[in-house]
Motif scaffolding. Sequence first.
Motif, PDB file in Angstrom:
ATOM      1  N   THR A 399       0.885  -1.221  -0.222  1.00  0.00           N
ATOM      2  CA  THR A 399      -0.220   0.088   0.022  1.00  0.00           C
ATOM      3  C   THR A 399       0.675   1.082  -0.107  1.00  0.00           C
ATOM      4  O   THR A 399       0.515   2.159  -0.559  1.00  0.00           O
ATOM      5  CB  THR A 399      -0.933  -0.039   1.239  1.00  0.00           C
ATOM      6  OG1 THR A 399      -1.714  -1.136   1.235  1.00  0.00           O
ATOM      7  CG2 THR A 399      -1.812   1.149   1.172  1.00  0.00           C
ATOM      8  N   VAL A 407      -3.958   5.174   3.070  1.00  0.00           N
ATOM      9  CA  VAL A 407      -5.157   4.123   3.158  1.00  0.00           C
ATOM     10  C   VAL A 407      -5.791   4.329   1.764  1.00  0.00           C
ATOM     11  O   VAL A 407      -6.287   5.553   1.489  1.00  0.00           O
ATOM     12  CB  VAL A 407      -6.073   4.371   4.189  1.00  0.00           C
ATOM     13  CG1 VAL A 407      -7.393   3.083   4.184  1.00  0.00           C
ATOM     14  CG2 VAL A 407      -5.203   3.985   5.713  1.00  0.00           C
ATOM     15  N   TYR A 479      -7.731  -2.168   1.310  1.00  0.00           N
ATOM     16  CA  TYR A 479      -8.751  -1.719   2.425  1.00  0.00           C
ATOM     17  C   TYR A 479      -9.121  -2.608   3.412  1.00  0.00           C
ATOM     18  O   TYR A 479      -8.910  -2.265   4.534  1.00  0.00           O
ATOM     19  CB  TYR A 479      -9.921  -0.570   1.815  1.00  0.00           C
ATOM     20  CG  TYR A 479     -10.572  -0.187   2.820  1.00  0.00           C
ATOM     21  CD1 TYR A 479     -10.500   1.263   3.289  1.00  0.00           C
ATOM     22  CD2 TYR A 479     -11.857  -0.582   3.240  1.00  0.00           C
ATOM     23  CE1 TYR A 479     -11.595   1.814   3.959  1.00  0.00           C
ATOM     24  CE2 TYR A 479     -12.543  -0.325   4.210  1.00  0.00           C
ATOM     25  CZ  TYR A 479     -12.155   1.204   4.615  1.00  0.00           C
ATOM     26  OH  TYR A 479     -12.972   1.698   5.562  1.00  0.00           O
ATOM     27  N   ILE A 482      -6.381  -3.901   5.471  1.00  0.00           N
ATOM     28  CA  ILE A 482      -5.796  -2.813   6.543  1.00  0.00           C
ATOM     29  C   ILE A 482      -6.915  -2.853   7.876  1.00  0.00           C
ATOM     30  O   ILE A 482      -6.680  -2.761   8.938  1.00  0.00           O
ATOM     31  CB  ILE A 482      -5.757  -1.471   5.644  1.00  0.00           C
ATOM     32  CG1 ILE A 482      -4.690  -1.542   4.900  1.00  0.00           C
ATOM     33  CG2 ILE A 482      -5.683  -0.486   7.068  1.00  0.00           C
ATOM     34  CD1 ILE A 482      -4.412  -0.216   4.022  1.00  0.00           C
ATOM     35  N   LEU A 507       0.041   2.291  10.807  1.00  0.00           N
ATOM     36  CA  LEU A 507      -1.574   2.668  10.326  1.00  0.00           C
ATOM     37  C   LEU A 507      -1.600   3.941  10.480  1.00  0.00           C
ATOM     38  O   LEU A 507      -2.621   4.415   9.980  1.00  0.00           O
ATOM     39  CB  LEU A 507      -2.649   1.715  11.218  1.00  0.00           C
ATOM     40  CG  LEU A 507      -2.483   0.300  10.959  1.00  0.00           C
ATOM     41  CD1 LEU A 507      -3.348  -0.264  12.267  1.00  0.00           C
ATOM     42  CD2 LEU A 507      -2.930   0.021   9.701  1.00  0.00           C
ATOM     43  N   PRO A 523     -10.812   1.944   8.670  1.00  0.00           N
ATOM     44  CA  PRO A 523      -9.744   2.851   8.190  1.00  0.00           C
ATOM     45  C   PRO A 523     -10.306   4.143   7.452  1.00  0.00           C
ATOM     46  O   PRO A 523     -11.232   3.616   6.692  1.00  0.00           O
ATOM     47  CB  PRO A 523      -8.526   2.175   7.692  1.00  0.00           C
ATOM     48  CG  PRO A 523      -9.345   0.928   7.107  1.00  0.00           C
ATOM     49  CD  PRO A 523     -10.287   0.471   8.268  1.00  0.00           C
TER      50      PRO A 523
END
Length: 555
Positions: A399, A407, A479, A482, A507, A523
Amino acid sequence: MSENILVAVAWPYANSRLHLGHVAGAYLPADIFARYHRLKGDHVIMVSGSDMHGTPVTIRAEAEGKTPLEVADHYHRLFLEDFEKLGIAWDLFTTTHTKNHEQVSQDIFVRLLEKGYIYKKSVSQPWCEKCRRFLPDRYVEGTCPLCKSSGARGDQCEACGKPMNPAELTDAHCRTCGTPPVYKDSEHFFLKLEAFEKPLLDWIKDKAWWRTNVQNFTTRYLEEGLHDRAITRDIEWGVPLPLEGYSGKRIYVWFEAVIGYLSASMEWARCSGNPEAWKHFWDGEAKGYYFIGKDNIPFHTIIWPAMLMGYGGLNLPYDVPANEFLTIESQKFSKSRNLAVWAHDYLSRYAADPLRYLLSINMPETSDTDFSWREFVRRNNDELVATYGNLVQRVLTFTWRNFDGAVPPSGELDQASVELLDKARDTLDMVDKLLYRCRFRDAIKSAMALAQEANKYLDDKAPWKAIKTDRAAAATSLYAAIAVITALKTVLSPFMPSSSQKVHEYLGLAGKVEDGGWRLDLPEAGRRLMEPQVLFTKLDESVIEEETARMGLGK
């Protein structure tokens, strides 16, 4: 609604360093439990301290030519160092050699004496003519009448485990000078335990949430009948009796040590600036959890509750989740044979979290479990590195490199993604229920199952391939991954606080991991990430041979 939770943890004798048996038996499960409740938003105090009194300390002091206080202070400092490196977070870790503890212990002694639960009686005690003193149990050695092992102590034979009193030993002698003891009468104070036999049986009947081994042991002990026990001894190191004419006697360490949970709570309250705050954890709906090893069960399910009943006005233990023993390489820990893994020695070469992980997933909750270096290396490499660490590393690194270090946006979630997020929420709920019931092994296994599920999801989605043809699909799967990592850093933080804090920061989240509470916050697309680093280090197989050889177990 938040709860008031007292986490009361066994007091280690301040006469030697901590080994992994101590960590697995009491300190790690207590820390996991306290961290979990803090995450939940409950009011928690976790207290304990160094047990500075008793003969284990005086024996070490005599052997080293030091005072008991010098020895106890030394090991207290070392305990604090080890706990900090292990990530054991105390609200207060004090000692039994404080004026506060002395006063609280004497207050309970006087109250029980006034209410008729303590009385005086003359008993025959071993006396050494050469040393000119009464000999506490551990100062008498001899041959065990059961297994014939020499070097048995007056309180127990370590070879066969038989509880002992000095008069039972063959060839008994003073461990200091070798003189056979004679027996003289000495007046002592006794706790009237027989008076609490029925009240304790009634109290324990409804403790369905207790571990079966703890409840069965306690019930059997009570049904066999309680006997009054001496609570003073002829020694000059310890808490003085609050009475005139007994300057040569001290309160027996087994009686005053358990009072430490109360005295430490009071000391914490004063240190916090609210001297009355301790009461919130000792009355009303507050729950007290006592984390100990199985050898201390009767002191915490029988003797301490009896003392509290006699004193009046204070909560009895809500739960006593005593652990069984941890063996080392399938053998019992032995200081004399160097068959132990000492906490400070481990921490000089390895990180704390891999150890916390192994001891958690292999915790001796209902039966003895074994620590082996082979299992340590396997769990570290196959589970922490290859499963959890790999998940964090490949998701966040990919990512970072492909979505400008932020994110990615989520498109519409397909069924697999929805199911994965549902699994994350279910895992939060499941681990919550398991930790509330002190089922640490099942809780961490449930968390790791989520990591395995997320890895499988990524293998199926393969965002590193999808990004070449469908960037939006790759973004959506990343996504979802995460979001799972966000859940994992929460449910794993009581077990592995250091690595969870790192993931929290990777994060892009501010503050401490515990600030986020026990929930899944999806997130926010576009939130800046921190470039991730390797979370866990793979260990070479040579570690197994090196470490077993260090203990004299190598080939």
